[in-house]
Design an enzyme around this catalytic site. Structure first.
Site, PDB file in Angstrom:
ATOM      1  CG  HIS A  37      -1.817  -1.129   1.378  1.00 55.00           C
ATOM      2  ND1 HIS A  37      -1.633  -2.126   2.313  1.00 55.00           N
ATOM      3  CD2 HIS A  37      -2.934  -1.475   0.699  1.00 55.00           C
ATOM      4  CE1 HIS A  37      -2.597  -3.013   2.213  1.00 55.00           C
ATOM      5  NE2 HIS A  37      -3.406  -2.649   1.231  1.00 55.00           N
ATOM      6  NE  ARG A 186      -8.094 -12.454   2.638  1.00 56.65           N
ATOM      7  CZ  ARG A 186      -8.675 -11.567   1.840  1.00 56.65           C
ATOM      8  NH1 ARG A 186      -7.938 -10.944   0.934  1.00 56.65           N
ATOM      9  NH2 ARG A 186      -9.964 -11.296   1.946  1.00 56.65           N
TER      10      ARG A 186
END
Length: 281
Positions: A37, A186
């Protein structure tokens, strides 16, 4: 940096920026931010202002998926965004994005039939709907998406084109851990044994990429070799491993056009994705 959680506040702030002639970049995320990100936020700084949205979108999770367990840490995310130079964080509650009586969705029939769309049938309807809403709310000049979610990137680009949105969609390269594993929120689900096992994804990807660079053009040969690497790991279970046309998302037998080699693999109960693209001469 400012943090808001209502649509009204975002629109007013961006409207003021636009009046000043400032360009706006949007980085849509589900939070629990990592360096992947971060690379999008840094790239978005080519604009005058950067908006980061943080919203775990319930509409893109299936009934048996990990919505409630999805990792969240807004305080840490806000600090990270500020360090990277973001200007505005939009972190709405579900009721703000999907108020009572909400009944509209954006669906795409053609590009969602393969890969993640096959095993997660309602996923891309949720993705298209929330991305459409965010683009309408923020009205950015550019929006930034990671190439790890390659099918999503293709779908968002097509949606923006089909709906005549004057927004540039920018794809950014996959960011990996030092040992090769693609960065993902995740990954935090993995225990130490699963984390080690997860390296079969990147090992398979790097092997496939090397084969293609050395001239392999038959996808059955390529995928067979890549599958064999994953099958060596007892904790790994393949959801899909396919070669598709990057424009149509349809499977191909020969690499004679731009192709995406993509996989989704369960390591224990954790579903991870990875891919690489190749454009032949």
């Amino acid at each position: 940096m400012k943090s808001v959680n209502t649509i009204h506040e975002v629109k007013n702030i961006v409207k003021d920026w636009k009046k000043q002639g400032l360009s706006v970049g949007l980085v849509p995320t589900m939070g629990y931010l990592h360096e992947g990100h971060g690379s999008l936020i840094l790239k978005a700084r080519e604009n005058s202002k950067v908006v980061v949205s943080i919203f775990v979108n319930p509409m893109q999770f299936g009934p048996t998926e990990d919505l409630e367990k999805y990792p969240r840490d807004l305080e840490k995310d806000l600090k990270y965004c500020e360090e990277l130079g973001a200007d505005l964080i939009f972190s709405p509650e579900p009721g703000e994005m999907y108020p009572e009586g909400f009944c509209t969705s954006v669906d795409m029939s053609v590009l969602t039939e393969e890969l993640c769309g096959l095993s997660r049938p309602s996923h891309f309807k949720g993705v298209c709907t929330i991305v459409n809403k965010l683009l309408n709310i923020v009205n950015p000049d550019r929006a930034y998406f990671g190439e790890k979610d390659a099918q999503q990137l293709v779908i968002v680009k097509r949606m923006v084109r089909d709906l005549n949105m004057d927004i540039e969609i920018v794809g950014c390269p996959i960011i990996r851990e030092k040992d090769g594993l693609a960065k993902s929120s995740r990954n935090t689900y993995l225990n130490s044994e699963e984390r080690r096992a997860a390296l079969v994804l990147s090992k398979s990807i790097f092997t496939g990429k090397d084969m293609v660079k050395k001239g392999c053009r038959e996808t059955d040969v390529l995928l067979k070799k890549m599958k064999a690497i994953i099958d060596q790991e007892p904790l790994a279970r393949i959801d899909y491993l396919k070669a598709v046309d990057t424009m149509t998302m349809q499977q191909v037998d020969t690499i004679d056009r731009p192709v995406l080699i993509a996989m989704a693999v369960y390591i224990g109960n954790v579903r991870l994705i990875d891919n690489f693209s190749f454009i032949p001469d």
